[in-house]
Each structure stands twice: as structure tokens, then as C-alpha cells.
Design a protein around this motif. Structure first.
Motif, PDB file in Angstrom:
ATOM      1  N   ALA A 169       3.556 -74.077  -9.229  1.00 33.78           N
ATOM      2  CA  ALA A 169       3.586 -72.672  -9.625  1.00 33.78           C
ATOM      3  C   ALA A 169       4.216 -71.808  -8.545  1.00 33.78           C
ATOM      4  N   ILE A 170       3.813 -72.005  -7.286  1.00 35.41           N
ATOM      5  CA  ILE A 170       4.347 -71.188  -6.191  1.00 35.41           C
ATOM      6  C   ILE A 170       5.840 -71.461  -6.003  1.00 35.41           C
ATOM      7  N   ALA A 171       6.225 -72.742  -6.046  1.00 37.56           N
ATOM      8  CA  ALA A 171       7.637 -73.086  -5.884  1.00 37.56           C
ATOM      9  C   ALA A 171       8.481 -72.513  -7.022  1.00 37.56           C
ATOM     10  N   PHE A 172       7.948 -72.570  -8.244  1.00 38.44           N
ATOM     11  CA  PHE A 172       8.684 -72.042  -9.397  1.00 38.44           C
ATOM     12  C   PHE A 172       8.862 -70.534  -9.287  1.00 38.44           C
ATOM     13  N   LEU A 173       7.818 -69.817  -8.897  1.00 41.96           N
ATOM     14  CA  LEU A 173       7.915 -68.369  -8.760  1.00 41.96           C
ATOM     15  C   LEU A 173       8.858 -67.979  -7.629  1.00 41.96           C
ATOM     16  N   ALA A 174       8.866 -68.772  -6.547  1.00 42.85           N
ATOM     17  CA  ALA A 174       9.802 -68.504  -5.456  1.00 42.85           C
ATOM     18  C   ALA A 174      11.240 -68.696  -5.914  1.00 42.85           C
ATOM     19  N   ALA A 175      11.483 -69.772  -6.679  1.00 42.19           N
ATOM     20  CA  ALA A 175      12.833 -70.001  -7.219  1.00 42.19           C
ATOM     21  C   ALA A 175      13.231 -68.889  -8.175  1.00 42.19           C
ATOM     22  N   LEU A 176      12.281 -68.415  -8.976  1.00 42.05           N
ATOM     23  CA  LEU A 176      12.562 -67.320  -9.902  1.00 42.05           C
ATOM     24  C   LEU A 176      12.952 -66.057  -9.144  1.00 42.05           C
ATOM     25  N   ALA A 177      12.282 -65.793  -8.025  1.00 39.75           N
ATOM     26  CA  ALA A 177      12.619 -64.616  -7.216  1.00 39.75           C
ATOM     27  C   ALA A 177      14.037 -64.714  -6.671  1.00 39.75           C
ATOM     28  N   VAL A 178      14.445 -65.909  -6.251  1.00 36.32           N
ATOM     29  CA  VAL A 178      15.808 -66.096  -5.744  1.00 36.32           C
ATOM     30  C   VAL A 178      16.834 -65.891  -6.855  1.00 36.32           C
ATOM     31  N   VAL A 179      16.545 -66.423  -8.039  1.00 35.88           N
ATOM     32  CA  VAL A 179      17.459 -66.262  -9.177  1.00 35.88           C
ATOM     33  C   VAL A 179      17.609 -64.784  -9.533  1.00 35.88           C
ATOM     34  N   VAL A 180      16.486 -64.071  -9.590  1.00 36.14           N
ATOM     35  CA  VAL A 180      16.538 -62.638  -9.911  1.00 36.14           C
ATOM     36  C   VAL A 180      17.306 -61.876  -8.845  1.00 36.14           C
ATOM     37  N   ALA A 181      17.105 -62.232  -7.568  1.00 38.43           N
ATOM     38  CA  ALA A 181      17.827 -61.564  -6.483  1.00 38.43           C
ATOM     39  C   ALA A 181      19.333 -61.778  -6.617  1.00 38.43           C
ATOM     40  N   ASN A 182      19.741 -62.976  -6.980  1.00 40.27           N
ATOM     41  CA  ASN A 182      21.177 -63.245  -7.173  1.00 40.27           C
ATOM     42  C   ASN A 182      21.736 -62.460  -8.354  1.00 40.27           C
ATOM     43  N   LEU A 183      20.965 -62.370  -9.434  1.00 36.99           N
ATOM     44  CA  LEU A 183      21.415 -61.586 -10.586  1.00 36.99           C
ATOM     45  C   LEU A 183      21.564 -60.114 -10.228  1.00 36.99           C
ATOM     46  N   LEU A 184      20.606 -59.572  -9.489  1.00 34.83           N
ATOM     47  CA  LEU A 184      20.684 -58.173  -9.078  1.00 34.83           C
ATOM     48  C   LEU A 184      21.863 -57.937  -8.143  1.00 34.83           C
ATOM     49  N   ALA A 185      22.119 -58.900  -7.249  1.00 29.85           N
ATOM     50  CA  ALA A 185      23.274 -58.769  -6.352  1.00 29.85           C
ATOM     51  C   ALA A 185      24.579 -58.778  -7.138  1.00 29.85           C
ATOM     52  N   ASP A 186      24.669 -59.649  -8.156  1.00 32.95           N
ATOM     53  CA  ASP A 186      25.869 -59.680  -8.997  1.00 32.95           C
ATOM     54  C   ASP A 186      26.062 -58.363  -9.734  1.00 32.95           C
ATOM     55  N   LEU A 187      24.977 -57.800 -10.250  1.00 33.20           N
ATOM     56  CA  LEU A 187      25.072 -56.525 -10.954  1.00 33.20           C
ATOM     57  C   LEU A 187      25.480 -55.393 -10.016  1.00 33.20           C
ATOM     58  N   ALA A 188      24.957 -55.429  -8.788  1.00 28.83           N
ATOM     59  CA  ALA A 188      25.326 -54.402  -7.819  1.00 28.83           C
ATOM     60  C   ALA A 188      26.801 -54.502  -7.442  1.00 28.83           C
ATOM     61  N   ILE A 189      27.307 -55.730  -7.311  1.00 27.94           N
ATOM     62  CA  ILE A 189      28.725 -55.917  -7.002  1.00 27.94           C
ATOM     63  C   ILE A 189      29.591 -55.411  -8.157  1.00 27.94           C
ATOM     64  N   LEU A 190      29.152 -55.680  -9.393  1.00 32.13           N
ATOM     65  CA  LEU A 190      29.884 -55.168 -10.548  1.00 32.13           C
ATOM     66  C   LEU A 190      29.950 -53.645 -10.526  1.00 32.13           C
TER      67      LEU A 190
END
Length: 319
Positions: free
Chosen positions: A285-306
Motif C-alpha cells: 500500500a505504501i509503495a503503491f501510494l508513493a508511486a502514485l504520487a510520483v505519477v501525479v507529480a509528472n503529470l502536473l509537471a507536463d501540464l505546467a510545461i504545456l
């Protein structure tokens, strides 16, 4: 492009779930033997241990167990602990929230320091301030998290007495109470991020300040602060945003070490406890939530670059 990113994110989370599951499988022993003291194992027969493993579902084929784990994680159903049969979700709720607050504050502080230092240093490349900051960040970037954390404890807590060395609040304590005692953990988490991101922003600022459109702004008589913040900084932020997403990944791994040093009541301590007791659902559970946070951070970074780079936005629309 957004749909493609979402599909890729789902694939990454699935691979993460598989890696974590296999990683817990290759550890010596299992959840049952980890909860029984070594000196007491001799009193259990092989048939008794096999029956107990069967009751816990540890004797089922690996593919079957993984598919069950994958389905639960994707629906945010983290199951129950193996031995005490306690729901994992409520158990990790407060530690995960505490870690998210710590990481969020560290991210904000890191960005504020990087933007301030990078903007000031870029005004005079090669000057005394630029040289001092560059040398300091290069030195600090080479220091492991546990070294930085222990140095902060020795200098700021023991020698100077400016902040507490450890945090004694429980995981369910008021968040402001925990945060008020977390000055050193926040700063320790910022060190690597500031050192790495500063170099990215500084390089981007120097390039932007030497560009034609900034030169035209100077000729138009605009003040230096406006040229730096309005014209140069948005372009310089673009390469830094990708680094910020990477920093979030490092932030989550580094927080385990930092939380252990400062006794911070976060997910790092809960993860170490789960590893020692082979509480596989908690680890997953902890590892999955940590991976989810990284994925969301990358998506937000992509949106900010756009939003910041019209060239990327144009390619996205054309693609």
C-alpha cells in the motif's frame, strides 16, 4: 496526448505493483515466520506451519496472489494486515498524511529557495554570489541524506539548540503541532533538491537573459526585476519542472531516511516497521501510494510545461 499519458500512468502503476509484490516474495521467510520469534519456531511442526500459511492464504500460487493484490491496489482497497487482521487503510492514513505534509512543505520551500537564489545568481554570472552558491550546492549535492540529517541534528539541535532533534508527537497528533517541530526534517529534505534544481534554473536564467526577446525588453527600458521575473523566469522554469518531478521521486525515498533520523511520525517509520514484520499488504500500500504520487507529480509537471511553453502546446495540439 492526455489520454496517452493516463494510459502510461496506469501501466507504470501496474508495473510498480508487480515489482513490489515480487520484491516482498524474494525476501527470506514470510509474514508468518517473521511474526514468530526464532526461538519459538522449533515448537511448531511442519504441518502446523503449513496449516497456518493456508489460513493466511500464503500457500496459493504467486500469479493468483498478485492478481488479487493488483485488483485491490487499483481500487484503493489495501486489505488487512496478515497477522492482526486490521484494515491497512486506517493504519497508514495518518502516517501517509504526515509524510505528504512534510514532502509538500519541503517542495514549496525548495522551489522558493531555488527561484530566489537562481534568479539572483543569474544577474551576474561568474560573480561572487554565483560562485559561492554554485560551489555550495555542488558540495551539498554529493552528501547522502543520512549525513545531512545527522549534521543538522548535531549543529542546529545539539550545538545551537535552535530546533528539536527528534519529534515526539504521535502519528495522530494535530498536523500543525507536528509541522511546527519539523523545521530540520523539512530543511534536510530540501538540500538535494535545492542543489540540483538551482543549477537547472540558473542555466535556464542565464540563457533566457541573453536571448533576443530579453534584449528587446532592455531596449524598451523595462526595469531589471521585471525583465528577470516576467520575461526570463517563465522560460527558465521549463527545464526545472522536469527536475521537480524527479525531485518528488527522490523526496519520497529520502524521506524514509530523514524520518528515521528525526523520528518523524510518517510513512517512512511505518514502512520500516512493516518490512521488519513482513506485513506485505502494508508495504504494498505504501509503495503503491508513493508511486502514485510520483505519477501525479509528472503529470502536473507536463501540464505546467504545456502552460508555459507555447511550442510544446502547439506540438501537443498537432499531435
Amino acid at each position: 496526448m492526455t489520454v496517452r499519458r493516463l494510459v502510461m500512468s496506469f501501466f507504470i502503476l501496474s508495473i510498480t505493483a508487480l515489482i513490489v509484490f515480487l520484491g516482498t516474495e524474494v525476501l527470506p521467510g514470510d509474514a508468518l515466520t517473521a511474526t514468530i520469534p526464532t526461538e519459538e519456531l522449533q515448537f511448531y511442526s511442519a504441518d502446523q506451519l503449513a496449516e497456518m500459511r493456508s489460513e493466511l492464504g500464503l500457500d496459493r500460487p504467486i500469479p493468483v496472489r498478485f492478481l488479487e493484490v493488483w485488483a485491490r491496489l487499483m481500487t484503493f482497497d489495501f486489505g488487512t494486515t496478515i497477522v492482526k487482521h486490521e484494515p491497512v487503510g486506517p493504519r497508514i492514513f495518518h502516517p501517509m498524511i504526515n509524510s505528504a505534509i512534510l514532502a509538500g512543505v519541503a517542495l514549496v520551500v525548495m522551489l522558493a529557495l531555488v527561484i530566489s537564489l537562481g534568479t539572483l545568481a543569474s544577474l551576474k554570472p561568474g560573480g561572487r554570489l554565483d560562485t559561492t552558491i554554485s560551489a555550495t550546492t555542488l558540495f551539498t549535492y554529493s552528501m547522502p541524506d543520512f549525513v545531512v540529517s545527522n549534521l543538522f541534528v548535531i549543529v542546529f539541535a545539539v550545538w545551537l539548540g535552535l530546533a528539536p532533534a527528534v519529534i515526539l508527537a504521535p502519528t495522530n497528533a494535530p498536523k500543525l503541532t507536528i509541522l511546527a517541530a519539523s523545521i530540520l526534517p523539512v530543511l534536510a529534505l530540501c538540500v538535494h533538491g535545492v542543489a540540483y534544481q538551482y543549477r537547472l534554473l540558473r542555466a535556464g536564467m542565464v540563457e533566457a537573459l541573453n536571448s533576443d526577446y530579453v534584449e528587446r525588453a532592455r531596449l524598451a527600458g523595462l526595469p531589471t526585476w521585471r525583465i528577470s521575473l516576467v520575461h526570463a523566469l517563465p522560460s527558465a522554469l521549463i527545464p526545472m519542472l522536469n527536475g521537480t518531478a524527479s525531485f518528488v521521486a527522490g523526496l519520497l525515498s529520502g524521506s524514509v531516511v530523514v524520518e528515521a533520523v528525526f523520528k518523524y511520525p510518517g510513512a517512512g517509520g511505518e514502512l520500516l516497521r512493516a518490512l521488519s514484520q513482513r506485513e506485505i499488504p502494508t508495504i504494498q500500500a505504501i509503495a503503491f501510494l508513493a508511486a502514485l504520487a510520483v505519477v501525479v507529480a509528472n503529470l502536473l509537471a507536463d501540464l505546467a510545461i504545456l502552460a508555459l511553453d507555447p511550442r510544446v502546446r502547439t506540438r501537443s495540439q498537432n499531435g
